[in-house]
Design an enzyme around this catalytic site. Sequence first.
Site, short mmCIF file in Angstrom:
data_model
loop_
_atom_site.label_atom_id
_atom_site.label_comp_id
_atom_site.label_asym_id
_atom_site.label_seq_id
_atom_site.Cartn_x
_atom_site.Cartn_y
_atom_site.Cartn_z
N CYS A 117 -84.29 5.94 -57.92
CA CYS A 117 -84.64 6.56 -59.19
C CYS A 117 -86.02 6.09 -59.62
CB CYS A 117 -83.59 6.19 -60.23
SG CYS A 117 -83.87 6.88 -61.85
N HIS A 160 -76.90 13.21 -60.54
CA HIS A 160 -77.78 12.11 -60.92
C HIS A 160 -78.54 12.47 -62.20
CE1 HIS A 160 -80.57 8.69 -59.77
NE2 HIS A 160 -81.35 9.37 -60.60
N GLU A 161 -79.08 13.69 -62.27
CA GLU A 161 -79.85 14.10 -63.45
C GLU A 161 -78.95 14.34 -64.66
OE1 GLU A 161 -82.92 13.48 -63.25
OE2 GLU A 161 -82.88 13.30 -61.08
N HIS A 164 -78.38 11.07 -66.20
CA HIS A 164 -79.51 10.65 -67.04
C HIS A 164 -79.38 11.25 -68.44
CE1 HIS A 164 -82.25 8.22 -64.73
NE2 HIS A 164 -82.30 9.09 -63.74
#
Length: 187
Positions: A117, A160-161, A164
């Site tokens: 990341c 993953h995003e 976030h």
Amino acid sequence: MTAEQDCGLGDWTTAVLGDPGEVRSVVTAPAGVLSRAGEQVDPLADDVVRLAADLVATMRVSPGCVGLAAPQVGVGARVFAVDVTGHPKTLTSHGIFVLCNAEVVEASRWRLGREGCMSVPDLTGDVKRASRVVVQALLPGTGAAVRLVTDGFEARALQHEIDHCLGRLFLDRVAGAHAVYQRKVYL
């Protein structure tokens, strides 16, 4: 519509944003914005469309970057860009796109995989994620609803995003300290 149908992105491209965007600085852990859930957004709002363009511009100048979320540029919003095109682990790719208020509505075929990341530049880690997902979201600039069905590396990047946008880093998902590694740097 069956669970397998992909409503895709239609004719959406980054040109819809009407702005080349500006490159923003990427914040790194332990910045507070990375650990707070972002706000839902109006995909037609000027500031959201501008943010989407900035995410794309920042991604494009960041070597190896396959995704970037608003919290990573200091904005607590549920917006992110993804482009896994050309990555060696890619099975399925929808090209470059930006999603608002995305959520995973189906997940299956869980697999362990290494993640890194930009907001955690010195570490990588092994994270278990679904290798097949269905994601529902809205497109910036048009507000159109989208339902993406994807797998493999693109599925991992989306999760993953989305994490976030919900205030989570990949480090929050590793099995323990034994699954975290110093990032290798190749010269």
